[in-house]
Scaffold this active site. Sequence first.
Site, PDB file in Angstrom:
ATOM      1  N   GLU A   1      28.344  87.905  12.195  1.00 61.88           N
ATOM      2  CA  GLU A   1      29.079  88.319  10.977  1.00 61.88           C
ATOM      3  C   GLU A   1      30.175  87.307  10.694  1.00 61.88           C
ATOM      4  O   GLU A   1      31.334  87.665  10.449  1.00 61.88           O
ATOM      5  CB  GLU A   1      29.672  89.721  11.180  1.00 61.88           C
ATOM      6  CG  GLU A   1      28.626  90.758  11.559  1.00 61.88           C
ATOM      7  CD  GLU A   1      29.184  92.178  11.725  1.00 61.88           C
ATOM      8  OE1 GLU A   1      30.300  92.325  12.244  1.00 61.88           O
ATOM      9  OE2 GLU A   1      28.504  93.135  11.305  1.00 61.88           O
TER      10      GLU A   1
ATOM     11  N   CYS B   1      32.191 100.738   9.887  1.00 64.58           N
ATOM     12  CA  CYS B   1      33.535 100.235   9.609  1.00 64.58           C
ATOM     13  C   CYS B   1      33.825 100.147   8.115  1.00 64.58           C
ATOM     14  O   CYS B   1      34.968 100.356   7.694  1.00 64.58           O
ATOM     15  CB  CYS B   1      33.727  98.865  10.249  1.00 64.58           C
ATOM     16  SG  CYS B   1      32.403  97.705   9.876  1.00 64.58           S
TER      17      CYS B   1
END
Lengths: 618, 618
Positions: free
Chosen positions: A296, A392
Amino acid sequence: MKNYKSADLRSVRLCDPVFMPRIKLAMGPMLKAVTEQTESTGRIGAFDLNWKEGAPFKPHVFWDSDVAKVLEGMAYILGLENIPELEKLYDSWVERIVAAQQPDGYLNVYFTVVEPENRFKYLNWAHELYCAGHLIEAAVAGFEVLGKRKLLDAMCRYADYLDAVFGLEPGKRRGWPGHQELELALIRLYRVTGEKRYLRLAAYFINDRGTEPNVFAAEGNSFSDLVVRQAHIPIREMQEVSGHAVRALYMCSGAADVAFETEDKELFSVCEKLFENVAERRSYITGGVGSTPVGEAVTADWDLPESTAYAESCAAIAFAFFASRMLNYTGDIKYAELLERVLYNNCMSGVGNSGDEFFYANPLQMLNTKNHSQVLNPGQKGVRQKWFSCSCCPTNYIRFLPKLGSFIWSFDERSAVLHIPAAGEISTEKFGAVVSGSYPAEGRITVTMTKNSLLAFRLRIPLWAEKFSLKVRGENVVCNAGYVDLPGPWQTGDKVELDIEIKAHLVFPRAEVADSAGRAAIMRGPLVYALESVDNPLNLHGCRIFSDTEFSEVSLPAELDSVLPGVAFEAEYRNSEEESPLYSSVAPKWKKGGFMAIPYYLWQNRGESDMRIFIPFV
Amino acid sequence: MKNYKSADLRSVRLCDPVFMPRIKLAMGPMLKAVTEQTESTGRIGAFDLNWKEGAPFKPHVFWDSDVAKVLEGMAYILGLENIPELEKLYDSWVERIVAAQQPDGYLNVYFTVVEPENRFKYLNWAHELYCAGHLIEAAVAGFEVLGKRKLLDAMCRYADYLDAVFGLEPGKRRGWPGHQELELALIRLYRVTGEKRYLRLAAYFINDRGTEPNVFAAEGNSFSDLVVRQAHIPIREMQEVSGHAVRALYMCSGAADVAFETEDKELFSVCEKLFENVAERRSYITGGVGSTPVGEAVTADWDLPESTAYAESCAAIAFAFFASRMLNYTGDIKYAELLERVLYNNCMSGVGNSGDEFFYANPLQMLNTKNHSQVLNPGQKGVRQKWFSCSCCPTNYIRFLPKLGSFIWSFDERSAVLHIPAAGEISTEKFGAVVSGSYPAEGRITVTMTKNSLLAFRLRIPLWAEKFSLKVRGENVVCNAGYVDLPGPWQTGDKVELDIEIKAHLVFPRAEVADSAGRAAIMRGPLVYALESVDNPLNLHGCRIFSDTEFSEVSLPAELDSVLPGVAFEAEYRNSEEESPLYSSVAPKWKKGGFMAIPYYLWQNRGESDMRIFIPFV
């Protein structure tokens, strides 16, 4: 240096066409959805500490953070509106969380019920200190907005415990958050409590990270692991933002806070350098950060692939945090320019118009035929999702959107600063105004003072504004784009009228951006526009645009429920012949046709569709 | 259906400018490098079965396959040249491998010394059956080329054991290779032994895979895991090639073999459909397969990003296997067209001119500033590597390159077929010829018969050839591109002269290929060309080409040591002003300048450099 503070979210009421609808979603369907998910997935129940091996709902290392972020969001929503039922729920969650605190102050579900023997043993991956940070932020939010002390007191005990464990002093051990967040949380805690130890602990985490002997290397992690966590070198040696985008940008936000509070000019100049690097070399036109799903992560200068962009929603939020801090500490408009771009694009695109569906990754191009669910990172899908196993992003939105108003205005002792002229009201003890208009649908903005005030009024005229006019108390003022200082005193009823010409135009990435070579994007004011297949029956991936194209404005389809304009234009396009091979030496035949672009952040609200931002131009 | 067989590698001696240099590398520095790596990393020593917990060189589940592939390569190299020392080494490795065989026939290092209790328990990830396949291929190679039986006999015992364990018959269990390979290995074993059980076992693995109840799902794997392994549905229900590229293409190769040997027309038509899908929708212009590092996988139709392409070297080799099989079973030129494209591009690019450095991934665009080593999949780097912890690509090259000659020619009872007119000699009992020329440096090819032969000579004139002339025994022959049947008998000295005009031109991806929108590639014959920064002082990522550009041919830089021509052309290009923002509304200024492209497969032989294949065109 400046010492601006973002507006208290309770002092701002927005009624603009972009932020307000998203705030409403947060207060309605999103709050409902994330609360239910947090309960039904066992995340809140886990704080009762009664999970046993073999039982369902096994706690995960980052669950505490999800609960904390929803709780933080609840506090902000309660700041915007008095909802007694929500306050009751808020209080009951706080009860359950505080009850899970250990006698020594430690508070972490996973490392209390699943691996109690491994407390602080695997900092690199354990998310222990990350969860602590989010719990602290939730506590600060509840105190700041609602004046509630219960969680704050508990979190002070936790922070005291962390301070007793971590540091360079005798009797303490070295250790760093595997996912940065605690740093900026400790600064917030310091600011509401005045307890210097929290500031010193935050500074310790920022300054010790990446120094030798390397704490994470000692845990057995590879160099790549260290890079992903920005722990391969000390921050002061960093020339660029690298690794996991959210971690990097949270760290930068925390570092900016520490530098400001400790008056550490060297560290602050590192923050400036890192901001410059990410803003000018490693971020997308949407404000997105993160070029690859692998880790990521941010990769390298100019490496900004379109379809495989990661541009995680959380990274956009983190970039807004970083930009907003730098703006408050410097007053430099370059931070406002970026803040505006990320707020109106990547920060908004992660939530659908339903309010309960989310993008984790925010690509800049979509081939609808992609069966993303089968092979890509679960975060990368062509349609927004209700929830994620690593959730998240939804829990970040619930704490981010209700606070949008606080990004719009800043204050110091002598001035009120309007960074983004979104319509709404501001009311503080020393200043009050109504901002009318429908920015960025159009550029006519009137600020009408609603209080007599001695403060100077500092108004940002965006640097992208090529034509604008400004009237102050009825008089024309000639100035350059940038922040304009309009000295007080102000009388109730005084007006400041700004008229910015907002029209669609092409934006060209730097020639180094290999992945967008030969392509340009359409922007209109701060909004990036995108072609979506649902509006474009002609093949949008076969479109090429003329660099002198005239754009016209059209209404958006009613389903998008927005007063923002769509952008229509004539272009050339190509289709493939049915039997054409994948790679052919026959030059394409170009036809003429009409295309329509919509604000990027509104894409994928009408089912699956193809999308692209960057269009080949001739 | 046809029943062509690829030429015995010993019957072909190449002296062309592309394949022969790579074969020489394989026989020299590559053999040395992979042998040393296989020894020094403990892979061959692991067969001594004396590893103990805590000791270094802990065997890995796929180590056996690396050893087997190097052994297979040694056999082929010994087929091309008598090297007594190599033969001694070969024999000693075989001794060590065979000594590791268990009394019941089982032979796997990891599941003998590390997890003996878990034999066949985690088929999904264990690579057990994959290793078995490679050991069998090595054994068949040693027998076919060198007539050596020791490993073959051992592998028959292993195959007998596998046959006793796996299948649908009473007393057997269901199970599938977690990484396909065994299927095609069993077919090869069947062909050299005539043992039908091996064919039936291969057919079982192909046909049972993906049927319910799902073996891998029962092991607890997710749906994505099944898709990555092509085990989510039975092959007969597949409409497209998906998941891990190498697994998929090995499976297709094995399925084609099984369909051919069992005369299963339904299965064969599935292979045709899957080939069509991957060739026409899911492969790169280089013949590369695999659009994402996540799962090293094929994703979806037209999803072919340039810079993030995975296009693993092993996948190119696997695609050549699949194409070559389909070509032999059908004689259809479309398979030869693809075979040629993958052989001259992605299959060659994975090895550097030093012979001991390898690409795992073969991207179609490179920004040299990328710090790939820090965050991307270890396979994706901007420079070739000596070795990988998962070192499938180097060990695949050592067994693939020495066999290149066998892809060039096929035979059946009545004909000799020349698929690719690479210069060299062929000599079989019934046919002999010298192919002269320097294809694809230029297109003049003369085939001179070196034997009297009754066979028909079938010559491929590539479908991409727009202009060509053909003379047979001095007489002009008028025909279309495609396979031309030239009946025998042939006398020694008879000549067939083919003159193909080979010139550089632009190739355009289909309009659906969103990632290459507005861009075209340069091809010259079967070779894809690329711009490399070392040859292009002007910014190659800022280049845009005219669709009617005239290309000229120039010598390649001497360091590339190739008689292939470079391609020079005039184009426009842009640079960014020093202070230009990352995204600017100022339209680029185009300048005129000269560029030079080199064959893609030769890129990154002169240090790190930027590279691109697809160039924006106007």
